[in-house]
Write an enzyme that holds these catalytic residues in place. Structure first.
Site, PDB file in Angstrom:
ATOM      1  N   ASN A  83      -2.369   2.692  -4.324  1.00 25.49           N
ATOM      2  CA  ASN A  83      -1.435   3.043  -3.390  1.00 25.49           C
ATOM      3  C   ASN A  83      -0.827   2.059  -2.454  1.00 25.49           C
ATOM      4  O   ASN A  83      -1.554   0.968  -2.423  1.00 25.49           O
ATOM      5  CB  ASN A  83      -2.201   4.158  -2.389  1.00 25.49           C
ATOM      6  CG  ASN A  83      -3.169   3.628  -1.645  1.00 25.49           C
ATOM      7  OD1 ASN A  83      -4.249   3.429  -1.985  1.00 25.49           O
ATOM      8  ND2 ASN A  83      -2.826   3.505  -0.225  1.00 25.49           N
ATOM      9  N   CYS A  84       0.337   2.279  -1.705  1.00 28.56           N
ATOM     10  CA  CYS A  84       0.808   1.338  -0.862  1.00 28.56           C
ATOM     11  C   CYS A  84       0.605   2.285   0.441  1.00 28.56           C
ATOM     12  O   CYS A  84      -0.183   3.203   0.560  1.00 28.56           O
ATOM     13  CB  CYS A  84       2.210   0.941  -1.175  1.00 28.56           C
ATOM     14  SG  CYS A  84       3.492   2.181  -1.445  1.00 28.56           S
ATOM     15  N   MET A  85       1.653   1.938   1.407  1.00 26.34           N
ATOM     16  CA  MET A  85       1.556   2.694   2.737  1.00 26.34           C
ATOM     17  C   MET A  85       1.809   3.976   2.789  1.00 26.34           C
ATOM     18  O   MET A  85       1.494   4.964   3.302  1.00 26.34           O
ATOM     19  CB  MET A  85       2.524   1.949   3.485  1.00 26.34           C
ATOM     20  CG  MET A  85       2.326   0.578   4.266  1.00 26.34           C
ATOM     21  SD  MET A  85       3.237  -0.320   5.342  1.00 26.34           S
ATOM     22  CE  MET A  85       3.110   0.999   6.557  1.00 26.34           C
TER      23      MET A  85
END
Length: 484
Positions: A26-28
């Site tokens: 995942n990222c932000m």
């Protein structure tokens, strides 16, 4: 079961179950899922899951669920898979009664063929841009946290100079804040080297060493190293992270070649030693001087465009940044921001680019006013607007403006208007990389806070007016649909 856990399990079901998932990260704002078979993914079901704000199909399926939520969803998916985030998920294909090897081989061949075509379609440029994004996405929380802490320290320093606050403990607090900030920024080359090594397939520790080499630790006084091209002393960090990324890419090639030719019995000793010697020498005497020239030229060009273009350049940058975010290509600007900060003390590009998110907030406010009967849209806006003000725009992009079409275009115009104001005022920079929107205010350099606020208000107003007048349709205003 929490709502985030329910969301995670519904996403798993929509992408074909855990047996169809190769890895999760995942990222932000996005859960990034690598699937084994795209044909098993129910795209419509995935998009209509409550809590999913958008879906992007790329090398990984990127499911936008918003900040905060994304960590809980991704972590629960990792728990269900039994592996850590980013690690390959094992699948048992040893049961001959359940496994059709012929079909499996055919499916695997088809998947490989499609992957090869996708790589060809993407092209080398897109591959480079994605690699840069993969290097810097894991560092975004550190950029934001360290940047904001540094911004708070700067605000406290300004208040002390102005005489509003005083005391030894305030001075000590400012020092502590700056130490925390520098824990990220001073050693960014090392973090970049580690992540670049992971991206290019080299040993992360060796990548960190190459990054640390560019800092020229211990070089002082008469004990200096010279630039072989100019005869001038090399400066710590010369070439910046552009040089680090290139050097680690070369490291990955050298290390892989050595693994092939060095006997297994001595591989653990010989390969890292020779790889570091070769690439370390190349980095100091070749890559740092050349990358320094490239970095200096790049920063000069960008500063020149912003300075000479003024209003026009500001409008173009502000209006075009949302499409780059939509494509996930905005991370290409991260090395440019960092080099501008290293050389000029501030990035004058970031405040202009931040206007894109402000234009989108203005567009979202207009939709809230114009589409009172569209309860689905208004419910989505309730979750996406607050974080939009704070500079996290992906929930608005994928959950609101992009699915509706017109508001995305009018939001871009609003961003252009805000960018034009920033460009027209000039010399509005950010001392560190951080979120955009209101959250960027503490990072604005040279006390140009009012100029940045003027740009924000112009972008809000531009996005609102354009969307209110031209960004909605009768169907949007009267139905309970978010898009076609």
């Amino acid at each position: 079961m929490t709502k985030e856990q329910q969301l995670a399990e519904r996403i798993i079901a929509a992408v074909g179950g855990m047996d169809n998932i190769d890895s999760v990260m995942n990222c932000m704002t996005r859960v990034r899922i690598k699937v084994l078979d795209e044909n098993k993914v129910d795209d419509q079901e995935l998009r209509h899951i409550d809590g999913v704000m958008g879906v992007i199909h790329d090398e990984r399926i990127q499911v936008v669920v918003g900040p905060g939520t994304v960590n809980k969803v991704a972590n629960h998916m990792a728990e269900l898979s039994g592996v850590k985030l980013g690690d390959p998920i094992p699948h048992n294909h040893n049961d001959s009664e359940k496994m059709d090897y012929k079909s499996y081989a055919a499916d695997k061949a088809k998947a490989n063929k499609e992957a090869h075509k996708a790589k060809q379609k993407n092209g080398k440029l897109n591959k480079v841009l994605k690699s840069i994004a993969n290097i810097f996405i894991p560092l975004i929380p550190a950029f934001i946290g360290a940047g904001l802490i540094g911004g708070i320290a700067a605000v406290l320093s300004n208040l002390m100079v102005a005489g509003y606050i005083s005391g030894a403990w305030i001075t000590q607090l400012i020092t502590v804040f700056n130490v925390i900030k520098d824990g990220m920024l001073a050693y960014l080359a090392i973090f970049t080297g580690i992540n670049a090594a992971k991206e290019f397939g080299a040993t992360p520790g060796l990548g960190g060493v190459i990054g640390g080499t560019t800092l020229l630790t211990g070089i002082a006084g008469k004990n200096i190293l010279m630039n072989v091209f100019t005869g001038e002393p090399l400066q710590p960090g010369q070439g910046g992270i552009i040089g680090v990324i290139f050097a680690v890419w070369i490291l990955s090639i050298v290390e892989k070649r050595l693994h092939k030719i060095v006997p297994n019995a001595i591989d653990i000793i010989v390969t890292p030693t020779i790889a570091l010697l070769i690439v370390g020498l190349l980095t100091i005497f070749i890559f740092m001087p050349l990358a320094g020239f490239v970095s200096d030229s790049l920063v000069s060009v960008v500063n020149g465009i912003i300075s000479i273009g003024g209003v026009f350049s500001g409008f173009i940058i502000g209006a075009s940044f949302l499409p780059l975010v939509m494509l996930g290509l905005h991370h290409i600007f991260t090395p440019i921001h960092i080099e501008m900060i290293n050389q000029s003390g501030a990035t004058y590009l970031l405040p202009i680019a931040a206007m894109a998110g402000a234009g989108q907030v203005g567009a979202a406010l207009a939709l809230w006013v114009r589409c009172k009967r569209n309860t689905t849209l208004r419910n989505t806006l309730k979750g996406a607007l607050p974080v939009g003000f704070l500079g996290i725009g992906e929930p608005l992009i994928y959950g609101v403006t992009l699915p509706l079409g017109r508001p995305f275009l009018t939001a871009c115009i609003g961003g252009g208007i805000g960018g034009a104001v920033i460009g027209g005022i000039g010399h509005i920079g950010a001392k560190a990389i951080g979120p955009s929107g209101v959250s960027l205010l503490p990072l604005i350099s040279d006390n140009m806070y009012l100029g940045y606020i003027a740009g924000l208000l112009a972008a809000y107003a531009g996005g609102f007016v354009c969307t209110y007048l031209f960004g909605t349709t009768k169907a949007m205003r009267q139905t309970d649909l978010l898009g076609d």
